[in-house]
Design a protein around this motif. Structure first.
Motif, mmCIF file in Angstrom:
data_model
loop_
_atom_site.group_PDB
_atom_site.id
_atom_site.type_symbol
_atom_site.label_atom_id
_atom_site.label_comp_id
_atom_site.label_asym_id
_atom_site.label_seq_id
_atom_site.Cartn_x
_atom_site.Cartn_y
_atom_site.Cartn_z
ATOM 1 N N HIS A 168 0.848 -1.190 0.000
ATOM 2 C CA HIS A 168 0.000 0.000 0.000
ATOM 3 C C HIS A 168 0.885 1.242 0.000
ATOM 4 C CE1 HIS A 168 -3.605 -2.374 1.026
ATOM 5 N NE2 HIS A 168 -2.763 -3.090 1.750
ATOM 6 N N LEU A 169 0.639 2.123 -0.959
ATOM 7 C CA LEU A 169 1.273 3.436 -0.962
ATOM 8 C C LEU A 169 0.377 4.444 -0.252
ATOM 9 C CD1 LEU A 169 2.534 3.399 -4.640
ATOM 10 C CD2 LEU A 169 3.896 3.040 -2.565
ATOM 11 N N PHE A 170 -0.929 4.251 -0.405
ATOM 12 C CA PHE A 170 -1.922 5.094 0.269
ATOM 13 C C PHE A 170 -2.985 4.178 0.874
ATOM 14 C CE2 PHE A 170 -0.347 7.806 -3.250
ATOM 15 C CZ PHE A 170 0.216 8.821 -2.488
ATOM 16 N N PHE A 171 -3.406 4.508 2.084
ATOM 17 C CA PHE A 171 -4.407 3.687 2.764
ATOM 18 C C PHE A 171 -4.886 4.444 3.990
ATOM 19 C CE2 PHE A 171 -5.686 0.406 5.872
ATOM 20 C CZ PHE A 171 -6.558 -0.354 5.100
ATOM 21 N N GLY A 172 -6.195 4.392 4.238
ATOM 22 C CA GLY A 172 -6.737 5.003 5.436
ATOM 23 C C GLY A 172 -7.992 4.286 5.860
ATOM 24 N N SER A 173 -8.102 3.972 7.127
ATOM 25 C CA SER A 173 -9.266 3.261 7.642
ATOM 26 C C SER A 173 -9.586 3.734 9.050
ATOM 27 C CB SER A 173 -8.987 1.749 7.675
ATOM 28 O OG SER A 173 -9.965 1.068 8.441
ATOM 29 N N PRO A 174 -10.875 3.802 9.407
ATOM 30 C CA PRO A 174 -11.236 4.140 10.790
ATOM 31 C C PRO A 174 -10.739 3.100 11.788
ATOM 32 C CG PRO A 174 -13.166 3.415 9.543
ATOM 33 C CD PRO A 174 -12.070 3.633 8.554
ATOM 34 N N GLN A 175 -10.340 1.930 11.296
ATOM 35 C CA GLN A 175 -9.789 0.904 12.174
ATOM 36 C C GLN A 175 -8.339 1.196 12.566
ATOM 37 O OE1 GLN A 175 -11.763 -1.837 13.345
ATOM 38 N NE2 GLN A 175 -13.207 -0.333 12.526
ATOM 39 N N PRO A 193 -6.870 4.619 13.276
ATOM 40 C CA PRO A 193 -6.870 6.083 13.406
ATOM 41 C C PRO A 193 -5.479 6.634 13.679
ATOM 42 C CG PRO A 193 -7.771 5.047 15.378
ATOM 43 C CD PRO A 193 -7.625 3.960 14.364
ATOM 44 N N GLY A 194 -5.163 7.706 12.959
ATOM 45 C CA GLY A 194 -3.879 8.359 13.135
ATOM 46 C C GLY A 194 -2.731 7.707 12.403
ATOM 47 N N GLN A 195 -2.980 6.602 11.704
ATOM 48 C CA GLN A 195 -1.911 5.896 10.999
ATOM 49 C C GLN A 195 -2.125 5.886 9.481
ATOM 50 O OE1 GLN A 195 1.020 4.506 12.003
ATOM 51 N NE2 GLN A 195 0.640 5.581 13.920
ATOM 52 N N GLU A 196 -2.884 6.834 8.985
ATOM 53 C CA GLU A 196 -3.206 6.861 7.565
ATOM 54 C C GLU A 196 -1.953 7.049 6.701
ATOM 55 O OE1 GLU A 196 -4.608 8.749 9.858
ATOM 56 O OE2 GLU A 196 -6.727 8.174 9.942
ATOM 57 N N LEU A 197 -1.954 6.393 5.573
ATOM 58 C CA LEU A 197 -0.912 6.601 4.558
ATOM 59 C C LEU A 197 -1.453 7.637 3.576
ATOM 60 C CD1 LEU A 197 0.165 2.903 3.811
ATOM 61 C CD2 LEU A 197 1.262 4.530 5.352
ATOM 62 N N ARG A 198 -1.123 8.896 3.812
ATOM 63 C CA ARG A 198 -1.655 9.990 2.999
ATOM 64 C C ARG A 198 -0.566 10.831 2.349
ATOM 65 N NH1 ARG A 198 -6.126 12.232 7.359
ATOM 66 N NH2 ARG A 198 -7.742 10.660 6.979
ATOM 67 N N ASP A 199 0.650 10.710 2.830
ATOM 68 C CA ASP A 199 1.737 11.600 2.437
ATOM 69 C C ASP A 199 2.344 11.134 1.113
ATOM 70 O OD1 ASP A 199 4.102 13.038 2.149
ATOM 71 O OD2 ASP A 199 4.502 13.067 4.294
ATOM 72 N N ALA A 200 2.152 11.930 0.053
ATOM 73 C CA ALA A 200 2.683 11.554 -1.255
ATOM 74 C C ALA A 200 4.207 11.570 -1.268
ATOM 75 C CB ALA A 200 2.142 12.493 -2.329
ATOM 76 N N SER A 201 4.820 12.484 -0.520
ATOM 77 C CA SER A 201 6.290 12.531 -0.473
ATOM 78 C C SER A 201 6.846 11.271 0.184
ATOM 79 C CB SER A 201 6.756 13.765 0.294
ATOM 80 O OG SER A 201 6.370 14.945 -0.367
ATOM 81 N N THR A 247 0.371 1.102 7.706
ATOM 82 C CA THR A 247 0.375 2.217 8.656
ATOM 83 C C THR A 247 1.569 3.119 8.409
ATOM 84 O OG1 THR A 247 1.692 1.061 10.333
ATOM 85 C CG2 THR A 247 -0.703 0.768 10.413
ATOM 86 N N ALA A 248 1.427 4.375 8.789
ATOM 87 C CA ALA A 248 2.523 5.322 8.631
ATOM 88 C C ALA A 248 3.745 4.885 9.428
ATOM 89 C CB ALA A 248 2.063 6.709 9.072
ATOM 90 N N ALA A 249 3.527 4.317 10.608
ATOM 91 C CA ALA A 249 4.649 3.893 11.446
ATOM 92 C C ALA A 249 5.445 2.767 10.808
ATOM 93 C CB ALA A 249 4.134 3.449 12.811
ATOM 94 N N ALA A 250 4.825 2.008 9.911
ATOM 95 C CA ALA A 250 5.507 0.877 9.284
ATOM 96 C C ALA A 250 6.375 1.276 8.105
ATOM 97 C CB ALA A 250 4.483 -0.158 8.831
ATOM 98 N N ARG A 251 6.299 2.529 7.684
ATOM 99 C CA ARG A 251 7.110 2.963 6.552
ATOM 100 C C ARG A 251 8.578 3.091 6.952
ATOM 101 N NH1 ARG A 251 3.141 7.263 3.373
ATOM 102 N NH2 ARG A 251 2.702 5.802 1.667
ATOM 103 N N SER A 252 9.455 2.806 6.005
ATOM 104 C CA SER A 252 10.893 2.885 6.293
ATOM 105 C C SER A 252 11.310 4.317 6.603
ATOM 106 C CB SER A 252 11.700 2.333 5.120
ATOM 107 O OG SER A 252 11.517 3.097 3.945
ATOM 108 N N VAL A 253 10.643 5.295 5.992
ATOM 109 C CA VAL A 253 10.996 6.694 6.256
ATOM 110 C C VAL A 253 10.622 7.104 7.675
ATOM 111 C CG1 VAL A 253 10.859 7.392 3.846
ATOM 112 C CG2 VAL A 253 8.803 7.460 5.260
#
Length: 303
Positions: free
Chosen positions: A25-32, A34-42, A254-260
């Motif tokens: 997933h490059l982008f992903f967001g779910s109410p399940q 919260p706060g971990q959405e993958l929204r950042d294109a950079s 999740t955002a936390a799972a990204r290498s960046v």
């Protein structure tokens, strides 16, 4: 007709995918989550670039309808990084949506899938290359049956492959009974995801014998207790003659799972998991799992 993979930049021959992350997933967001959405294109661009640096050539994004796919951003990211990207239509479990969204799709779900596969996802014009649906824990509820029946209809109209989220890796045989037995989808057009989360080697073999593709996608923070069984599961399937049915992915949700952000992210699949699997299975088979198998799984003679 020629089999092609439908990417966000157009259809390509299966052999042009290169090394493929078959579920991410490059982008992903779910109410399940919260706060971990993958929204950042950079951040998505950085993940793709890091994957490319490790030798990656393509990523299949399983993010379905209504969960923040950002389809319009995917072509630019693909061009900028030189990585093929495949987008998805489909629908996840009911818990990921509000009641209004699901009500709007009643009576037109299959048509929505077909439209996103053939004319494009909304105004972006980006065509999806697969249908993603989901089962439940050891069972198929009414929502799963509805979405899978619609996916089967869309498959018959287009030829598109159907990728299935198996909840904690369970329910594979029920899914095949519904999609292939009741709905007539050829088994080789079904991709079963998250099988690493339920290391039941007997079920794995039965699903492979049925003709489906088997996706092992991780690492997973929530399901880490089974991650270490993956090499054994893959070896057992390969030794039984099903090496051509195997797929590998990262499933970054999740955002936390990204290498960046300090997580494993997309590069982990090639940086750490690939060498580990090469020790267990040999470089030749692992190479085919990353290159030849995705082409067969996602390559379609589109209708």
């Amino acid at each position: 007709m020629v089999s092609t993979v439908r990417t966000v930049l157009g259809d390509v021959l299966p052999e042009h995918l290169g090394v493929c992350d078959a579920h991410d997933h490059l982008f992903f967001g779910s109410p399940q989550l919260p706060g971990q959405e993958l929204r950042d294109a950079s951040a998505a661009r950085a993940e793709l670039a890091a994957f490319r640096e490790q030798g990656g050539g393509s990523v299949v994004q399983w993010t379905p309808y209504g969960l923040g796919r950002r389809a319009a951003d995917l072509p630019l990211l693909s061009r900028d990084t030189g990585v093929h990207v495949v987008a998805a239509t489909g629908l996840h479990q009911a818990v990921h949506y509000d009641a209004g969204t699901l009500a709007e799709l009643r009576g037109r779900l299959a048509d929505t899938f077909v439209a996103e596969l053939t004319t494009g996802i909304g105004p972006s014009g980006v065509r999806a290359g697969l249908i993603k649906v989901a089962g439940g824990f050891h069972a198929l509820d009414a929502h799963a049956r509805w979405t899978m029946t619609a996916a089967a209809e869309a498959h018959h109209a287009t030829g598109a492959p159907i990728a299935v989220h198996l909840e904690l890796g369970t329910g594979a045989l029920d899914v095949l009974d519904l999609l292939c037995g009741e709905s007539g989808v050829p088994p080789h057009r079904v991709i079963l995801g998250h099988l690493n989360r339920s290391p039941d080697f007997t079920v794995h073999r039965q699903a492979a014998e049925a003709g489906a593709f088997l996706a092992f996608d991780g690492p997973s923070r929530a399901n880490h207790a089974t991650d270490w069984r993956m090499p054994d599961a893959l070896r057992a399937l390969a030794e039984a003659g099903f090496g051509h049915r195997l797929l590998l992915g990262g499933d970054t949700t999740t955002a936390a799972a990204r290498s960046v952000n300090g997580g494993p992210g997309l590069p982990y699949l090639l940086r750490r998991l690939r060498p580990r699997l090469e020790q267990a299975l040999g470089k030749d088979l692992v190479g085919r799992i990353f290159t030849e198998n995705p082409g067969r799984a996602f390559g379609v003679e589109w209708r």
